[in-house]
Design a protein around this motif. Structure first.
Motif, PDB file in Angstrom:
ATOM      1  N   LEU A  99       3.772  79.042  18.523  1.00 46.89           N
ATOM      2  CA  LEU A  99       2.509  79.507  19.085  1.00 46.89           C
ATOM      3  C   LEU A  99       2.710  80.651  20.072  1.00 46.89           C
ATOM      4  O   LEU A  99       1.908  81.589  20.137  1.00 46.89           O
ATOM      5  N   LYS A 100       3.790  80.608  20.849  1.00 48.58           N
ATOM      6  CA  LYS A 100       4.021  81.607  21.891  1.00 48.58           C
ATOM      7  C   LYS A 100       5.046  82.668  21.488  1.00 48.58           C
ATOM      8  O   LYS A 100       5.476  83.466  22.325  1.00 48.58           O
ATOM      9  N   LYS A 101       5.467  82.702  20.244  1.00 50.79           N
ATOM     10  CA  LYS A 101       6.471  83.669  19.798  1.00 50.79           C
ATOM     11  C   LYS A 101       5.885  85.074  19.852  1.00 50.79           C
ATOM     12  O   LYS A 101       4.874  85.372  19.227  1.00 50.79           O
ATOM     13  N   PRO A 102       6.510  86.004  20.562  1.00 47.99           N
ATOM     14  CA  PRO A 102       5.953  87.354  20.707  1.00 47.99           C
ATOM     15  C   PRO A 102       6.150  88.210  19.469  1.00 47.99           C
ATOM     16  O   PRO A 102       5.374  89.127  19.211  1.00 47.99           O
ATOM     17  N   GLY A 103       7.160  87.976  18.694  1.00 49.12           N
ATOM     18  CA  GLY A 103       7.456  88.811  17.540  1.00 49.12           C
ATOM     19  C   GLY A 103       6.837  88.305  16.264  1.00 49.12           C
ATOM     20  O   GLY A 103       5.980  87.424  16.255  1.00 49.12           O
ATOM     21  N   ARG A 104       7.276  88.885  15.144  1.00 54.00           N
ATOM     22  CA  ARG A 104       6.756  88.518  13.845  1.00 54.00           C
ATOM     23  C   ARG A 104       7.213  87.109  13.483  1.00 54.00           C
ATOM     24  O   ARG A 104       8.345  86.714  13.752  1.00 54.00           O
ATOM     25  N   LEU A 105       6.315  86.332  12.875  1.00 55.61           N
ATOM     26  CA  LEU A 105       6.639  84.963  12.454  1.00 55.61           C
ATOM     27  C   LEU A 105       7.371  84.994  11.118  1.00 55.61           C
ATOM     28  O   LEU A 105       7.076  85.829  10.251  1.00 55.61           O
ATOM     29  N   SER A 106       8.321  84.087  10.969  1.00 58.33           N
ATOM     30  CA  SER A 106       9.005  83.953   9.683  1.00 58.33           C
ATOM     31  C   SER A 106       8.049  83.315   8.680  1.00 58.33           C
ATOM     32  O   SER A 106       7.031  82.728   9.070  1.00 58.33           O
ATOM     33  N   PRO A 107       8.312  83.425   7.376  1.00 58.29           N
ATOM     34  CA  PRO A 107       7.421  82.801   6.376  1.00 58.29           C
ATOM     35  C   PRO A 107       7.219  81.317   6.631  1.00 58.29           C
ATOM     36  O   PRO A 107       6.112  80.788   6.473  1.00 58.29           O
ATOM     37  N   GLU A 108       8.296  80.623   7.044  1.00 58.69           N
ATOM     38  CA  GLU A 108       8.163  79.186   7.311  1.00 58.69           C
ATOM     39  C   GLU A 108       7.277  78.942   8.526  1.00 58.69           C
ATOM     40  O   GLU A 108       6.430  78.034   8.540  1.00 58.69           O
ATOM     41  N   GLU A 109       7.486  79.753   9.566  1.00 59.21           N
ATOM     42  CA  GLU A 109       6.665  79.610  10.770  1.00 59.21           C
ATOM     43  C   GLU A 109       5.204  79.957  10.483  1.00 59.21           C
ATOM     44  O   GLU A 109       4.277  79.323  11.016  1.00 59.21           O
ATOM     45  N   PHE A 110       4.997  80.943   9.646  1.00 63.53           N
ATOM     46  CA  PHE A 110       3.645  81.348   9.311  1.00 63.53           C
ATOM     47  C   PHE A 110       2.886  80.220   8.592  1.00 63.53           C
ATOM     48  O   PHE A 110       1.698  79.985   8.831  1.00 63.53           O
ATOM     49  N   GLU A 111       3.598  79.492   7.708  1.00 63.78           N
ATOM     50  CA  GLU A 111       2.970  78.373   6.998  1.00 63.78           C
ATOM     51  C   GLU A 111       2.569  77.277   7.972  1.00 63.78           C
ATOM     52  O   GLU A 111       1.511  76.662   7.839  1.00 63.78           O
ATOM     53  N   ILE A 112       3.442  77.052   8.971  1.00 69.06           N
ATOM     54  CA  ILE A 112       3.111  76.041   9.977  1.00 69.06           C
ATOM     55  C   ILE A 112       1.904  76.499  10.792  1.00 69.06           C
ATOM     56  O   ILE A 112       0.992  75.720  11.082  1.00 69.06           O
ATOM     57  N   MET A 113       1.907  77.796  11.153  1.00 69.59           N
ATOM     58  CA  MET A 113       0.804  78.324  11.939  1.00 69.59           C
ATOM     59  C   MET A 113      -0.524  78.202  11.182  1.00 69.59           C
ATOM     60  O   MET A 113      -1.568  77.861  11.755  1.00 69.59           O
ATOM     61  N   LYS A 114      -0.511  78.474   9.884  1.00 67.29           N
ATOM     62  CA  LYS A 114      -1.738  78.402   9.089  1.00 67.29           C
ATOM     63  C   LYS A 114      -2.317  76.986   9.039  1.00 67.29           C
ATOM     64  O   LYS A 114      -3.511  76.803   8.818  1.00 67.29           O
ATOM     65  N   SER A 115      -1.475  76.002   9.265  1.00 68.05           N
ATOM     66  CA  SER A 115      -1.948  74.615   9.172  1.00 68.05           C
ATOM     67  C   SER A 115      -2.923  74.245  10.288  1.00 68.05           C
ATOM     68  O   SER A 115      -3.577  73.205  10.237  1.00 68.05           O
ATOM     69  N   HIS A 116      -3.044  75.121  11.310  1.00 69.47           N
ATOM     70  CA  HIS A 116      -3.937  74.763  12.429  1.00 69.47           C
ATOM     71  C   HIS A 116      -5.390  74.684  11.986  1.00 69.47           C
ATOM     72  O   HIS A 116      -6.210  74.010  12.610  1.00 69.47           O
ATOM     73  N   THR A 117      -5.755  75.346  10.895  1.00 69.18           N
ATOM     74  CA  THR A 117      -7.139  75.273  10.409  1.00 69.18           C
ATOM     75  C   THR A 117      -7.454  73.888   9.861  1.00 69.18           C
ATOM     76  O   THR A 117      -8.467  73.271  10.216  1.00 69.18           O
ATOM     77  N   VAL A 118      -6.568  73.403   8.973  1.00 70.29           N
ATOM     78  CA  VAL A 118      -6.772  72.076   8.390  1.00 70.29           C
ATOM     79  C   VAL A 118      -6.650  70.995   9.450  1.00 70.29           C
ATOM     80  O   VAL A 118      -7.429  70.026   9.474  1.00 70.29           O
ATOM     81  N   GLU A 119      -5.675  71.162  10.356  1.00 68.35           N
ATOM     82  CA  GLU A 119      -5.498  70.176  11.430  1.00 68.35           C
ATOM     83  C   GLU A 119      -6.738  70.131  12.323  1.00 68.35           C
ATOM     84  O   GLU A 119      -7.157  69.063  12.772  1.00 68.35           O
TER      85      GLU A 119
END
Length: 586
Positions: free
Chosen positions: A430-450
């Motif tokens: 959540l607080k990563k300043p740089g570009r998210l990795s593909p794996e991190e991006f998938e986790i980040m996208k889950s906040h909508t469903v959660e």
């Protein structure tokens, strides 16, 4: 329907039993009149308990009503026995009445412990159907004694009847009818106690018994119930009654009528009403007679025409009734005042509760957003952006069946919850300043469903609340794109809920004009430019158009919460990285 019929039966039975008490008390004093007074009184008490009981909503209320019922029924059989002895001219032993009275009192006292122990009822069950209820019981030892006493009374009365008929065979019909009458309640009580019926019809049995005994007494010319009841009602009414014949000649009036129209005291029998009282004569010809004030009382006159049963057009006379509406008007005034005060209090408390709910939502949403290095101003700005944008769409007649005044308020309240699912995202992502990795991006996208799950678990029990549906739509779909390249489901175009389309534009604009860990704040003009570039790609063009038409209000909100219309733009490389992340919803 079954419970409603029972309620009607109990209401009618209670009213009839009260009328019987009044009729008996109006008779000349005698031994049988005293016995009948006691019997009718306790039957009325029993009906009162049954009538209140069927309207009970809790076991505690039902127990109180059951105690009232048995206060009446424990003593009625003794008065029936006394009536049988008097009717059959039988002299019982002197010790019998005190002994039976003592047993009845003991049963009555034990009945008052219903609901506290199993002495009278071993168990109780309250069955409800809408506004009505019945009590299903299992007999305890003292209820069995109560039933035994009923059988005892019935046997004694049956023996008394047989002996009376043996000595006087001419009375076989009347004594037989009397015996049949007093056995009806016992039969009804035993049928219910042995589970042959689901409802206790003992009060109905007593009412039938009471009516039959009345008929027998009337036939024996002991007293005329009909005349007594008629005279009692006429004399005891709180309303004024004036009777005229078809020629409008005065035939009678009661004392209340004389108080309302004092001139009646100077009238003579068969005097025309226009001579006896011009005021009463005026009432006859007014379509809507005015209320009459007499001291502190208010009376409302009405006219009833007396007609033939066969020819309704033939008028035999008139009954003028001045109904006392004093209490009715006072109660109406009290109700109106209470209603006004209640509406004011409800409005004030509702407003206070809504403000508390709103503050709770904003506080919780701010707490969630603070994990992403975003201030609470983001929550308030996006909420107000959403309100302005939806109001503009409503004023332009867009989605009239959806965007209502209530919808506007609920969408504004739901907007702060759009990123509530981020509470499930680790701080490292959540607080990563740089570009998210593909794996991190998938986790980040889950906040909508959660977020949708959190809202569902929290609000799903609120039946019929559209706020729950709007809040869930905003949380789940606000990162969907118009061209179908968004997440979590790749929904596109009009398939995306309108609430989420509105939220997406408001959230994107605020993200552009706010400083984040990975970018500086863009100027408002630059944000508008980028938003227009994304119109038809990421966002609904109609929604973007309404947003652009609301720029004046949008910029006021931006400045109100510390934003700036002119901000220092990032370098090209920083902007590219920021735009890449923003287009993905972060």
């Amino acid at each position: 329907m079954y419970y409603t019929i029972l309620y009607i039966i109990y209401t009618v039975g209670f009213l009839i039993s009260c009328a019987c008490v009044a009729a008996v008390m109006g008779q000349k004093n005698s031994e049988q009149q005293k016995i009948m007074t006691g019997m009718t009184f306790f039957i009325a008490v029993m009906w009162l308990g049954s009538w209140l009981g069927i309207q009970s909503q809790t076991m505690a209320e039902m127990n109180i009503c059951t105690k009232i019922t048995f206060t009446g029924s424990c003593h009625v059989f003794l008065f029936q026995l006394m009536m049988m002895f008097s009717y059959c001219r039988v002299s019982p032993p002197k010790v019998l009445y005190p002994l039976l009275c003592g047993v009845n009192c003991i049963l009555n006292i034990i009945a008052f412990t219903i609901g506290q122990n199993g002495l009278f009822f071993a168990s109780e069950e309250l069955r409800c159907d809408g506004n009505f209820s019945i009590l299903i019981t299992v007999s305890g030892p003292f209820h069995q004694l109560y039933l035994t006493m009923q059988v005892f009374y019935s046997v004694i009365m049956l023996i008394t009847a047989v002996i009376s008929v043996i000595h006087d065979r001419d009375r076989i019909i009347t004594v037989g009818g009397f015996t049949f009458a007093v056995l009806i309640p016992t039969a009804a009580s035993l049928l219910y106690a042995n589970n042959y019926t689901d409802m206790d019809y003992t009060p109905v049995g007593f009412l039938l018994s009471e009516i039959i005994i009345f008929l027998l007494i009337y036939g024996s010319k002991i007293y005329d119930v009909q005349d007594t009841a008629r005279q009692y009602v006429f004399d005891s009414l709180d309303d004024g009654i004036i009777v005229l014949d078809r020629h409008q000649r005065l035939k009678g009036y009661n004392e209340i009528a004389k108080q309302i129209f004092p001139e009646l005291g100077f009238s003579k029998p068969d005097m025309r009403i226009d001579d006896a009282s011009p005021d009463i004569n005026k009432i006859l010809y007014e379509k809507a007679a005015k209320d009459i004030e007499v001291g502190s009382r208010v009376y409302r006159p009405s006219i009833t025409k007396i007609t033939d049963n066969k020819d309704k057009k033939h008028i035999n006379g008139y009954v003028i009734r001045a109904t006392d509406v004093t209490e009715q008007q006072r109660n109406l005034e009290l109700i109106n005042n209470y209603q006004r005060n209640l509406e004011r209090d409800v409005k004030e408390k509702t407003t206070r509760i809504l403000k508390m709910q709103e503050q709770t939502i904003f506080s919780f949403a701010t707490l969630v957003e603070s994990r992403d290095s975003i201030t609470g101003e983001h929550v308030r700005r996006t909420s107000e952006y959403v309100e302005v944008l939806a109001r503009e769409m409503k004023s332009r007649g867009m989605y009239p069946r959806v965007i209502t005044t209530t919808y506007l308020e609920q969408l504004r309240m739901a907007a702060p919850l759009h990123d509530i699912g981020k509470i499930k995202i680790p701080d490292s992502i959540l607080k990563k300043p740089g570009r998210l990795s593909p794996e991190e991006f998938e986790i980040m996208k889950s906040h909508t469903v959660e977020g949708g799950r959190i809202i569902e678990d929290t609000l799903k029990e609120i039946e019929g609340d559209s706020f729950y549906g709007i809040a869930k739509e905003v949380a789940v779909y606000h990162h969907e794109k118009w061209n179908g390249t968004g997440y979590p489901y790749g929904t596109k175009g009009e398939e995306i809920p309108i609430s989420a389309r509105i939220m997406a534009v408001a959230d994107f604009f605020d993200a552009l004009t706010s400083a984040r860990s990975y970018k500086k704040a863009y100027s408002a003009s630059k944000a508008y430019q980028i938003l227009m570039e994304e119109s038809g790609q990421s966002f609904d063009p109609k929604v973007v158009d309404c947003f652009m038409r609301s720029r004046g209000e949008i910029e006021k909100i931006l400045v109100k919460y510390g934003g700036s219309l002119e901000a220092e733009d990032d370098t090209l490389s920083e902007r590219d990285r920021a735009m890449s992340r923003l287009r993905n919803g972060f």
